[in-house]
Motif scaffolding. Sequence first.
Motif, PDB file in Angstrom:
ATOM      1  N   VAL A  81       0.841  -1.200   0.000  1.00 50.07           N
ATOM      2  CA  VAL A  81       0.000   0.000   0.000  1.00 50.07           C
ATOM      3  C   VAL A  81       0.871   1.244   0.000  1.00 50.07           C
ATOM      4  O   VAL A  81       1.859   1.328   0.725  1.00 50.07           O
ATOM      5  N   GLU A  82       0.499   2.201  -0.825  1.00 47.31           N
ATOM      6  CA  GLU A  82       1.091   3.544  -0.816  1.00 47.31           C
ATOM      7  C   GLU A  82       0.013   4.504  -0.332  1.00 47.31           C
ATOM      8  O   GLU A  82      -1.155   4.364  -0.702  1.00 47.31           O
ATOM      9  N   HIS A  83       0.416   5.479   0.470  1.00 47.34           N
ATOM     10  CA  HIS A  83      -0.535   6.438   1.029  1.00 47.34           C
ATOM     11  C   HIS A  83      -0.349   7.814   0.388  1.00 47.34           C
ATOM     12  O   HIS A  83       0.777   8.213   0.089  1.00 47.34           O
ATOM     13  N   LEU A  84      -1.464   8.508   0.226  1.00 44.45           N
ATOM     14  CA  LEU A  84      -1.443   9.895  -0.220  1.00 44.45           C
ATOM     15  C   LEU A  84      -2.440  10.661   0.629  1.00 44.45           C
ATOM     16  O   LEU A  84      -3.649  10.415   0.550  1.00 44.45           O
ATOM     17  N   ASP A  85      -1.942  11.553   1.469  1.00 52.76           N
ATOM     18  CA  ASP A  85      -2.810  12.382   2.303  1.00 52.76           C
ATOM     19  C   ASP A  85      -3.081  13.669   1.540  1.00 52.76           C
ATOM     20  O   ASP A  85      -2.200  14.512   1.395  1.00 52.76           O
ATOM     21  N   ALA A  86      -4.306  13.806   1.051  1.00 50.55           N
ATOM     22  CA  ALA A  86      -4.678  14.960   0.225  1.00 50.55           C
ATOM     23  C   ALA A  86      -5.608  15.911   0.964  1.00 50.55           C
ATOM     24  O   ALA A  86      -6.167  16.829   0.362  1.00 50.55           O
ATOM     25  N   ARG A  87      -5.742  15.739   2.263  1.00 50.50           N
ATOM     26  CA  ARG A  87      -6.703  16.545   3.030  1.00 50.50           C
ATOM     27  C   ARG A  87      -6.393  18.028   3.023  1.00 50.50           C
ATOM     28  O   ARG A  87      -7.303  18.840   3.070  1.00 50.50           O
ATOM     29  N   GLU A  88      -5.145  18.387   2.944  1.00 50.77           N
ATOM     30  CA  GLU A  88      -4.768  19.799   2.999  1.00 50.77           C
ATOM     31  C   GLU A  88      -4.525  20.407   1.608  1.00 50.77           C
ATOM     32  O   GLU A  88      -4.187  21.584   1.499  1.00 50.77           O
ATOM     33  N   LEU A  89      -4.685  19.605   0.567  1.00 49.06           N
ATOM     34  CA  LEU A  89      -4.372  20.067  -0.787  1.00 49.06           C
ATOM     35  C   LEU A  89      -5.586  20.709  -1.448  1.00 49.06           C
ATOM     36  O   LEU A  89      -6.679  20.147  -1.429  1.00 49.06           O
ATOM     37  N   PRO A  90      -5.398  21.874  -2.076  1.00 42.59           N
ATOM     38  CA  PRO A  90      -6.507  22.494  -2.802  1.00 42.59           C
ATOM     39  C   PRO A  90      -6.693  21.809  -4.162  1.00 42.59           C
ATOM     40  O   PRO A  90      -5.742  21.260  -4.720  1.00 42.59           O
ATOM     41  N   ASP A 113     -10.518  15.226   2.282  1.00 45.44           N
ATOM     42  CA  ASP A 113     -11.574  15.790   3.116  1.00 45.44           C
ATOM     43  C   ASP A 113     -12.918  15.790   2.391  1.00 45.44           C
ATOM     44  O   ASP A 113     -13.916  16.228   2.930  1.00 45.44           O
ATOM     45  N   ARG A 114     -12.915  15.284   1.149  1.00 45.82           N
ATOM     46  CA  ARG A 114     -14.145  15.190   0.361  1.00 45.82           C
ATOM     47  C   ARG A 114     -14.004  14.040  -0.636  1.00 45.82           C
ATOM     48  O   ARG A 114     -12.899  13.579  -0.901  1.00 45.82           O
ATOM     49  N   VAL A 115     -15.122  13.626  -1.193  1.00 42.97           N
ATOM     50  CA  VAL A 115     -15.107  12.556  -2.190  1.00 42.97           C
ATOM     51  C   VAL A 115     -14.433  13.083  -3.457  1.00 42.97           C
ATOM     52  O   VAL A 115     -14.823  14.131  -3.970  1.00 42.97           O
ATOM     53  N   VAL A 165     -14.723   5.043   1.032  1.00 48.32           N
ATOM     54  CA  VAL A 165     -15.483   4.972   2.276  1.00 48.32           C
ATOM     55  C   VAL A 165     -15.182   6.221   3.096  1.00 48.32           C
ATOM     56  O   VAL A 165     -14.099   6.791   2.998  1.00 48.32           O
ATOM     57  N   GLU A 166     -16.166   6.630   3.889  1.00 49.83           N
ATOM     58  CA  GLU A 166     -15.954   7.752   4.797  1.00 49.83           C
ATOM     59  C   GLU A 166     -15.582   7.199   6.161  1.00 49.83           C
ATOM     60  O   GLU A 166     -16.216   6.276   6.657  1.00 49.83           O
ATOM     61  N   VAL A 217     -12.251  10.991   3.934  1.00 48.00           N
ATOM     62  CA  VAL A 217     -12.755  10.136   2.860  1.00 48.00           C
ATOM     63  C   VAL A 217     -11.583   9.322   2.324  1.00 48.00           C
ATOM     64  O   VAL A 217     -10.600   9.881   1.843  1.00 48.00           O
ATOM     65  N   VAL A 218     -11.676   8.006   2.425  1.00 49.48           N
ATOM     66  CA  VAL A 218     -10.606   7.107   2.026  1.00 49.48           C
ATOM     67  C   VAL A 218     -10.982   6.475   0.694  1.00 49.48           C
ATOM     68  O   VAL A 218     -12.031   5.843   0.571  1.00 49.48           O
ATOM     69  N   THR A 219     -10.106   6.656  -0.300  1.00 55.01           N
ATOM     70  CA  THR A 219     -10.306   6.049  -1.605  1.00 55.01           C
ATOM     71  C   THR A 219      -9.143   5.113  -1.881  1.00 55.01           C
ATOM     72  O   THR A 219      -7.992   5.541  -1.859  1.00 55.01           O
TER      73      THR A 219
END
Length: 86
Positions: free
Chosen positions: A18-27, A53-55, A73-74, A79-81
């Motif tokens: 698994v590779e992770h990408l945290d995009a919650r703070e990205l516009p 932070d959104r779908v 899934v939320e 929101v985890v994709t």
Amino acid sequence: MSRSDPTAGTDAPGDRPVEHLDARELPPPEPLRRSLERLAELDDETVLVQVNDRVPQHLFPKLDERGYRHDTVETEEGVVTAVWRD
């Protein structure tokens, strides 16, 4: 999203790297751009797990065009994709 299994709750295979990408703070459109760039770098066995932070609705058609499967899934964390190839 479980820390021990980041794909928990999704249809993604749980037995792959698994590779992770945290995009919650990205516009926008950074989550889309970074997800597609990261997928291009990964082998077909690796699952990309994006937390947002959104779908990421604009990502889904791009994934479909490129032959990826995905499930969202939320969770409490966001929101985890999960994105993977069969």
